[in-house]
Design an enzyme around this catalytic site. Structure first.
Site, PDB file in Angstrom:
ATOM      1  N   ASP A 130      -2.816   5.642  -5.060  1.00 56.28           N
ATOM      2  CA  ASP A 130      -3.718   6.631  -5.658  1.00 56.28           C
ATOM      3  C   ASP A 130      -3.081   7.461  -6.755  1.00 56.28           C
ATOM      4  O   ASP A 130      -3.793   8.108  -7.523  1.00 56.28           O
ATOM      5  CB  ASP A 130      -4.229   7.588  -4.573  1.00 56.28           C
ATOM      6  CG  ASP A 130      -3.093   8.443  -4.019  1.00 56.28           C
ATOM      7  OD1 ASP A 130      -2.179   7.862  -3.393  1.00 56.28           O
ATOM      8  OD2 ASP A 130      -3.102   9.671  -4.211  1.00 56.28           O
TER       9      ASP A 130
ATOM     10  N   PHE B 120       0.824  -1.200   0.000  1.00 56.02           N
ATOM     11  CA  PHE B 120       0.000   0.000   0.000  1.00 56.02           C
ATOM     12  C   PHE B 120       0.860   1.252   0.000  1.00 56.02           C
ATOM     13  O   PHE B 120       1.887   1.322   0.690  1.00 56.02           O
ATOM     14  CB  PHE B 120      -0.876   0.058   1.261  1.00 56.02           C
ATOM     15  CG  PHE B 120      -2.010  -0.913   1.291  1.00 56.02           C
ATOM     16  CD1 PHE B 120      -3.274  -0.546   0.848  1.00 56.02           C
ATOM     17  CD2 PHE B 120      -1.828  -2.203   1.778  1.00 56.02           C
ATOM     18  CE1 PHE B 120      -4.338  -1.439   0.890  1.00 56.02           C
ATOM     19  CE2 PHE B 120      -2.885  -3.103   1.828  1.00 56.02           C
ATOM     20  CZ  PHE B 120      -4.143  -2.716   1.385  1.00 56.02           C
ATOM     21  N   ASP B 121       0.397   2.253  -0.736  1.00 55.21           N
ATOM     22  CA  ASP B 121       0.861   3.618  -0.550  1.00 55.21           C
ATOM     23  C   ASP B 121       0.203   4.134   0.729  1.00 55.21           C
ATOM     24  O   ASP B 121      -0.762   3.542   1.220  1.00 55.21           O
ATOM     25  CB  ASP B 121       0.462   4.448  -1.770  1.00 55.21           C
ATOM     26  CG  ASP B 121       0.702   5.929  -1.569  1.00 55.21           C
ATOM     27  OD1 ASP B 121       1.835   6.297  -1.237  1.00 55.21           O
ATOM     28  OD2 ASP B 121      -0.261   6.704  -1.723  1.00 55.21           O
ATOM     29  N   LEU B 122       0.693   5.267   1.241  1.00 54.63           N
ATOM     30  CA  LEU B 122       0.135   5.817   2.479  1.00 54.63           C
ATOM     31  C   LEU B 122      -0.789   7.007   2.211  1.00 54.63           C
ATOM     32  O   LEU B 122      -2.011   6.911   2.321  1.00 54.63           O
ATOM     33  CB  LEU B 122       1.263   6.219   3.435  1.00 54.63           C
ATOM     34  CG  LEU B 122       0.828   6.817   4.772  1.00 54.63           C
ATOM     35  CD1 LEU B 122       0.018   5.817   5.590  1.00 54.63           C
ATOM     36  CD2 LEU B 122       2.054   7.287   5.565  1.00 54.63           C
TER      37      LEU B 122
END
Length: 215
Positions: free
Chosen positions: A165, A8-10
């Site tokens: 995103d 995951f990106d944050l």
């Protein structure tokens, strides 16, 4: 395909920190340049390290460090009041953990900042690995951060998906050989990402569950 590893990106993916980022940006440029440029200029670089983004304003290493310090002080001072997890993210991530999935965080923040964001969201215990900007020589969109996370998790690219995103996330994941999933609940819509052709489109955090079954 059933994935065993979820990266995951944050910012913009797990936590809604966009307003904090933009306020920090405005404060920094107001302090050092006496002006506030359009937010779009900063959003284009969202997902890359702060010092990379500041290069659009100066190529002086000393000034970059001074501007980065201004940004960081403001950001940390207001962090906990302005950051929150996106609705549905906590349950989605915890659900993956309960299923025994390997979870890694791949972010352009430094590790300490990323850890603080996870703590505010109540997600720090869920992640097996954190790869921050200070853990790699080449940050996103270079594939090194994703490859580093896979190495630390003992995972192969073919069994992993990277959820993010921004364009930088999708380019990074594709270059590293993992599947990519675009998170559309953050600041960027489908039209901003469509030309990169992510493997999956996730309209809301609950859609992450689709990636745990054979699809």
């Amino acid at each position: 395909m059933v994935f065993s590893t979820f990266l995951f990106d944050l910012d913009g993916t797990l936590i809604d920190s966009v307003e904090l980022i933009l306020r920090s940006y405005r404060h920094t440029l107001r302090t050092h340049r006496g002006m506030v440029p359009p937010d779009d200029l900063w959003l284009k670089g969202l997902g890359t390290p702060i010092r990379v983004q500041l290069r659009q304003w100066t190529d002086d290493p000393t000034e970059i460090e001074e501007m980065a310090a201004t940004y960081s002080v403001y950001n940390l001072e207001h962090h906990d009041a302005l950051v929150r997890p996106y609705d549905g993210v906590v349950n989605a991530v915890r659900g993956l953990k309960e299923e025994g999935k390997r979870l890694g965080l791949v972010t352009s923040k430094v590790r300490s900042g990323a850890t603080r964001g996870l703590k505010v969201a109540g997600l720090e215990p869920a992640f097996d690995v954190i790869v921050g900007a200070d853990d790699v020589q080449h940050p996103k969109p270079h594939p090194e951060p994703v490859l580093a996370a896979l190495d630390r998790l003992g995972a192969r690219p073919g069994e992993a998906v990277f959820i993010g995103d921004s364009r930088h996330d999708l380019v990074c994941g594709r270059a590293a050989g993992v599947k990519t999933a675009a998170a559309l609940w953050g600041p960027f819509d489908r039209s901003h990402l469509a030309d990169l052709e992510p493997d999956y489109w996730l309209e809301r955090p609950e859609d992450i569950r689709r990636l745990t079954s054979d699809i």
